[in-house]
Enzyme design. Structure first.
Site, PDB file in Angstrom:
ATOM      1  CG  ASP A 176       1.763  25.520  70.687  1.00  0.00           C
ATOM      2  OD1 ASP A 176       1.729  24.332  71.081  1.00  0.00           O
ATOM      3  OD2 ASP A 176       1.469  25.848  69.523  1.00  0.00           O
ATOM      4  CG  ASP A 194      17.177  25.682  65.901  1.00  0.00           C
ATOM      5  OD1 ASP A 194      18.229  26.191  66.332  1.00  0.00           O
ATOM      6  OD2 ASP A 194      16.414  25.002  66.617  1.00  0.00           O
TER       7      ASP A 194
END
Length: 693
Positions: free
Chosen positions: A423, A270
């Site tokens: 997460d 990214d």
């Protein structure tokens, strides 16, 4: 009686006449009316012969006359020196203030409204504390601490005494009771959190004593006779502008001991800098030439940070052919046998969603900051993650160094972009769907700790604001879920409230607000066992998983209290949806192990190169990358330390309160406030960890 001639005086006198063109008079009466004052320099009176002998005697005292203008010149010279000194000091102070303001404002996010609000509150608190200290000093030197004045005694003690008497009455009847109530509440929360910590420690001791550990149902080295016996594994490496460490993760994953036909590596880049993209592409191409099944992906629309990156990668058509996905951040370096140590636990356990490995740190001894982080994270993995994994089969996914069952990800809703802790989000949703987790304390994956306080502070802000976002979003989902009420209570009260909200709240409130206030409001009492004894015991328990760190118990205790202001601010911003809670800042890495790892990975990959006999360019050997790293290290880097205003303001508050406690002869409170104030000062001046380059 005749006077001995003074030739030295006469010579000076003539020069004065030439300079000023003044009329001199020989008569003493005229001298007294002139602008000059003549003084007898010949010594004591006596005969002419005696005067000559006295004049030649070195013990005779000599005096000279000076004009008023000379004295004025001397005064003007002294004044000029004083003015230049004052100007130099004022310019230096102005330069210091400008530099401090520039270094403070250079790294403050404009969207961080909660931080600015908290700082304004702390600044007002500092002004009040300084004013109270000045008032208490006046009372101390007047002896009012030993015999407090009473209201109505203004005639005896004056206006100040009357005001101090009214202040004693106000603080005893109106200010101290609510402060004592808040103190008792924080003490209760402190005791509950300490009990939770002790229970975790006892659970860890029980696991060690009974040697409880997960057992894999298959060993691929012994039982896998065919390549088809190995499950299909997808490996993902999300990264963003990771110039210093991208080599490590790509090289480490490329030499995993797993059949090539059953493994695919996705490098999910990214990065928004073209040169970094080109470097990562070249690294991927290098390993492709060596026969590794590795592909490079770059999103055109970069939304959702890491969650968006992973979600985009899981949307590829070929993902449906894979059963498991292993995730590694850019600075993580799994060992070649990582998959053979983790994937076997899924065999025969259809309800198992995640196998999480422990982190190990390549730079844990780099500086004091990394040593203190190692203590904290060692307790997190050794105690919290292991105990929760053994007894309730649930813990927060650490975002990396873990293997997921792709079916569990899909049934839990996949990666969502609603928080900065994707997460923890996927772990909670998988737990609510009935999936189980396993933590492997003996499987370690190397990674890097942030070495600058700025990077660590941003990381901790994200780690403590994200859980509050998630708690606000999934609270009703937890209540509506089909899991047992025991699991719901564990999620709400232990996982979220106690360990993510209450801990930073009471730590900041108790030791940074209430403790200084009790010094100025002595009617509210904070016991010494709360200030010193229980925190000391908790610090000893916290260091147990990292026994080599026992010499750092005191710095660890002080630093954890210092970090409470960052964690409290993050918790508030996440809970009330301030702008900074949605900001993702990539943790800065320095690539401490890049050079040695590149050489090691080159040696590990030699069998691959020999088996494929592919053409290799001059850059394939990694020598070019090594030379680039060496040149970058040789280039001069200017380092400077930044100033953190909240920490500095709290340092002055605690040091001011320590002076007040010294007046009251409160020994333990004084030493704690003094050392805690110094700790805040050191952190506020950015004297812990590496400086920013």
């Amino acid at each position: 009686m005749s006077r001995a001639p003074n030739y030295e005086f006469q010579e000076w006198w003539n020069k004065q006449r030439e300079k000023e063109n003044l009329d001199l008079f020989e008569d003493k009466s005229d001298q007294s009316s002139s602008p000059f004052i003549a003084v007898d320099v010949s010594g004591s009176g006596g005969a002419g012969g005696n005067n000559n002998s006295n004049w030649s005697d070195p013990s005779v005292r000599k005096e000279r006359t000076r004009s008023a203008r000379q004295l004025s010149w001397v005064c003007l010279l002294k004044f000029q020196q004083m003015a230049s000194t004052v100007g130099f000091l004022s310019n230096g102070l102005l330069h210091l203030v400008r530099t401090a303001n520039r270094r403070i404002s250079s790294h403050n996010s404009p969207a961080d409204s909660s931080s600015s609000r908290l700082y304004r509150a702390i600044r007002v608190f500092l002004i009040v504390v300084i004013a109270l200290l000045g008032f208490e000093l006046v009372a101390y030197f007047k002896g009012w601490h030993f015999r407090p004045p009473s209201v109505g005694s203004a005639d005896v003690l004056g206006l100040v005494g009357e005001f101090y008497a009214r202040w004693i009455d106000i603080r005893a009847n109106y200010l101290a009771p609510p402060l004592q109530l808040l103190t008792n509440m924080c003490i209760l929360l402190f005791i509950v959190q300490s009990v939770d910590r002790i229970v975790l420690i006892l659970g860890c001791f029980w696991i060690k004593f009974r040697r409880i550990r997960p057992v894999a149902s298959v060993d691929y080295d012994k039982n896998a006779e065919r390549v088809e016996d190995y499950p299909m594994v997808l490996v993902q490496i999300p990264m963003c502008n990771e110039r210093e460490v991208y080599h490590q993760s790509i090289a480490a994953v490329s030499i995993l001991d797993w059949p090539k036909e059953r493994l695919l590596v996705q490098v999910l880049d990214d990065s928004d800098e073209a040169d970094i993209q080109n470097l990562i592409k070249a690294e991927v191409h290098k390993w492709q030439q060596r026969g590794v099944r590795i592909i490079y992906r770059h999103r055109l629309i970069r939304t959702g940070y890491k969650a968006g990156n992973l979600k985009s990668a899981m949307g590829c058509d070929y993902v449906k052919d894979y059963e498991f996905v292993a995730i590694f951040d850019a600075d993580f370096q799994p060992t070649p046998d990582f998959l053979k140590k983790t994937v076997p636990y899924f065999k025969g356990r259809d309800d198992l969603a995640l196998v999480q490995a422990r982190w190990a740190f390549v730079n844990k001894d780099e500086n004091l900051l990394t040593r203190l982080q190692n203590i904290n994270l060692s307790f997190h993995f050794e105690v919290e993650q292991q105990v929760n994994g053994i007894f309730i089969n649930f813990f927060g996914f650490n975002g990396t160094a873990g293997v997921w069952r792709i079916k569990a990800l899909e049934e839990s809703g996949g990666w969502l972009e609603r928080t900065t802790v994707e997460d923890m989000d996927i772990a909670v949703r998988a737990h609510l769907c009935g999936w189980k987790f396993i933590f492997l304390n003996d499987v370690k994956c190397l990674c890097e700790l942030p070495e600058t306080y700025e990077a660590y502070k941003k990381q901790q802000h994200r780690w403590h604001s994200g859980p509050m976002q998630l708690f606000r979003l999934c609270f009703f989902d937890v209540l509506r879920s089909k899991v047992s009420w025991a699991k719901k209570a564990n999620l709400i009260f232990l996982f979220f409230l106690l360990r993510k909200l209450i801990l930073p709240f009471y730590s900041f409130t108790l030791f940074c607000i209430i403790l200084p206030l009790t010094m100025f409001l002595p009617e509210a009492v904070l016991p010494a066992w709360v200030v010193c004894y229980i925190p000391g015991v908790m610090s000893i328990l916290g260091v147990l998983p990292a026994p080599r760190s026992f010499p750092f118990i005191v710095p660890y205790l002080l630093f954890e209290n210092t970090m409470s202001v960052t964690k409290f601010n993050a918790m508030i911003s996440g809970l009330f949806r301030f702008g900074s809670s949605y900001e993702w800042v990539v943790t800065k890495k320095l690539g401490r192990s890049s050079e040695t790892d590149l050489v090691a990975f080159e040696k590990e990959s030699d069998p691959l190169m020999r088996s494929h006999s592919l053409h290799r360019s001059s850059s394939d050997s990694g020598i070019e990358e090594l030379s680039k790293l060496e040149l970058s290290k040789l280039a001069p880097k200017t380092k400077k330390n930044r100033l953190y205003r909240k920490e500095l303001a709290l340092a002055f508050i605690l040091l001011t309160a320590s002076v007040r406690s010294l007046l009251s002869a409160q020994g333990i409170h004084f030493y704690f406030l003094l050392f805690q104030g110094i700790s805040f000062l050191v952190v506020g001046l950015d004297l812990i960890g590496e400086q920013v380059s």
